[in-house]
Design a protein around this motif. Structure first.
Motif: not given
Length: 511
Positions: A60, A31, A56, A52
């Motif tokens: 994943e 990310r 995430d 955050q």
């Protein structure tokens, strides 16, 4: 087979990588983490946004690996070193995190140089302060943000913030602790070290220190909900990303020179005794009684990325649409340029340099008949030359028997061959794509007994390695060019401050 999660947060991307205990990479998720530059020389990020994005990525990676979350037996994190992530006494962020590309403290560091602080710091901590060191940034906050300075309860590095988010515990490891405030002799935090910088009132805000492969907490219920990890998964302390990269490529060993060609030019070697020199940082290695000697500058492949973003945007867009690599699109241009002589020299000082933050990048010897490929070759050569400047210092100080290379540039065979030729020495690369994340995973594995030690784990998994031998004729050419490269940089050095003044004159005071 058990698996391990290594988290690697860089300056622009946070990654979660899951490995089998045999070193096989099962999945990786990335990310982007937005940077904020509210003023010239400021490089910050939102701490909640970083957490955050990392959560995430973890979720994943778990979905992609095809294994249940409870197969992950331990977690550890690594992240960019230096910079600053501050919590108040209630464990809430005091301000945005500051990245290691930040140079707002330049005037403070210049003053310290003039006042003799450099000499005192080198004698006590084994390193002179630089613009993104916690010492310099805290001094800047004390001067410019006194209200925030007064609220500081806990001084953390980036990976320590992620540890807090995942486990709820406060602390750091030996490698991260030594960025500013440890006595290089004891390898522990020392009040005398904070006093050198006028920061003795913050000594109690320094975090507890644990071994990188020590369990320091478990994944909390809240973090498990956000990430998909199993509640209670053991969390190991982790380590500074420079050390993690060396460990992940099997290079955190005495006599091995580990080179990381990333945003920073990282060149490091472990020693059994501390050796102090202003040309490198003498910091803690993973284990007590060992030191990691790091010669670094923010002058490596970030220059190549800048060139691609500035002059190769259409090729990047095409590569994105076609699913190819921008490096493959440009390989022909670079290969053609490598086959011919060129007058172009490039100093890769776009984001910093061994001369400090006042230096600037430059192309010299550029003519109208040169093309983009010639300039790309010069950029890659300049990056390798900057690494050589650091490597030569370490070669003078330490016995080096092997050179290993990792980082984005190590995936390009032509670039690796250039390194071997520029250094006039064999260069080894390994099959580990995510060396820093793997270094963190090795610490996690050692913490739960899968490996005897992180270093033993690196040897145990048997990474595939390839060695590039220098070509004598090419080394001779590069040696001549490197000599001129250095002389031109030395000639420019007295003019860089005046060049920087031009920007302030043109823009009303901003650089």
């Amino acid at each position: 087979m058990p698996c391990l999660l290594g988290i690697d947060n860089g300056l622009t991307v946070t990654k979660a990588v899951i490995f089998d205990a045999d070193g096989t990479q099962l999945s990786v998720a990335r990310r982007r983490v937005a940077q904020s530059m509210p003023h010239p020389r400021w490089v910050e990020r939102d701490m909640a946004g970083l957490w955050q994005a990392t959560a995430d990525a973890i979720r994943e990676a778990i979905a992609l690996c095809g294994r249940p979350a409870d197969d992950i037996k331990a977690v550890a994190a690594t992240a960019h070193g230096d910079g600053l992530y501050l919590l108040d006494k209630d464990r809430r962020p005091v301000r945005p995190g500051i990245l290691s590309l930040d140079s707002r403290a330049g005037e403070i560091v210049e003053q310290w140089s003039a006042d003799g602080v450099f000499e005192d710091a080198l004698a006590r901590t084994g390193q002179a302060p630089h613009v993104s060191a916690p010492s310099a940034l805290l001094a800047w906050i004390r001067k410019n943000e006194p209200d925030r300075y007064g609220r500081i309860g806990h001084i953390l590095a980036c990976k320590d913030w992620l540890r807090f988010c995942l486990s709820g515990t406060i602390g750091t490891d030996r490698t991260e602790a030594s960025t500013s405030f440890t006595d290089f002799r004891t390898q522990a935090f020392a009040p005398e070290a904070t006093r050198i910088f006028g920061l003795d009132d913050l000594f109690d805000a320094l975090p507890p220190v644990a071994h990188s492969a020590e369990i320091v907490g478990q994944v909390t219920a809240e973090a498990a909900d956000m990430t998909g990890l199993a509640k209670g998964t053991p969390f190991a302390c982790g380590l500074h990303d420079v050390t993690a990269s060396a460990l992940g490529m099997g290079g955190h060993e005495e006599g091995v020179l580990a080179i990381v060609a990333g945003t920073y030019s990282i060149n490091e070697v472990v020693s059994l005794e501390p050796r102090i020199d202003p040309r490198w940082f003498c910091r803690n290695a993973i284990d007590a009684g060992r030191w990691n000697n790091m010669a670094i500058s923010p002058a490596s492949t970030a220059n190549y990325d800048w060139f691609l973003d500035t002059f190769c945007r259409s090729e990047q867009e095409k590569a994105s649409v076609d699913g190819g690599s921008i490096h493959e699109f440009l390989a022909g241009e670079i290969d053609a340029a490598l086959k011919k002589r060129s007058t172009i020299l490039f100093h890769p000082y776009l984001f910093g340099s061994p001369f400090g933050d006042v230096a600037s990048g430059s192309f010299v010897g550029l003519h109208g008949w040169h093309n983009r490929g010639d300039m790309l070759k010069a950029v890659l050569e300049g990056i390798a030359f900057n690494h050589r400047s650091h490597v030569e210092a370490l070669r003078e100080g330490f016995a080096i028997s092997e050179i290993r290379l990792t980082g984005g540039g190590s995936r390009n065979p032509a670039f690796v061959q250039m390194f071997a030729d520029v250094l006039n020495a064999p260069v080894t690369i390994t099959s580990t794509d995510e060396a820093a994340a793997f270094g963190a995973a090795l610490c996690a594995g050692a913490a739960v007994g899968i490996f005897a030690t992180p270093q033993q784990g690196a040897r145990q998994v048997g990474m595939t390695a390839r060695q590039y031998e220098p070509v004598p004729a090419s080394s001779a050419v590069f040696n001549e060019r490197f000599s001129l490269y250095g002389r031109v940089a030395a000639a420019l050095e007295p003019h860089w401050p005046e060049i920087e003044k031009l920007a302030r004159q043109d823009t009303g005071g901003t650089a």
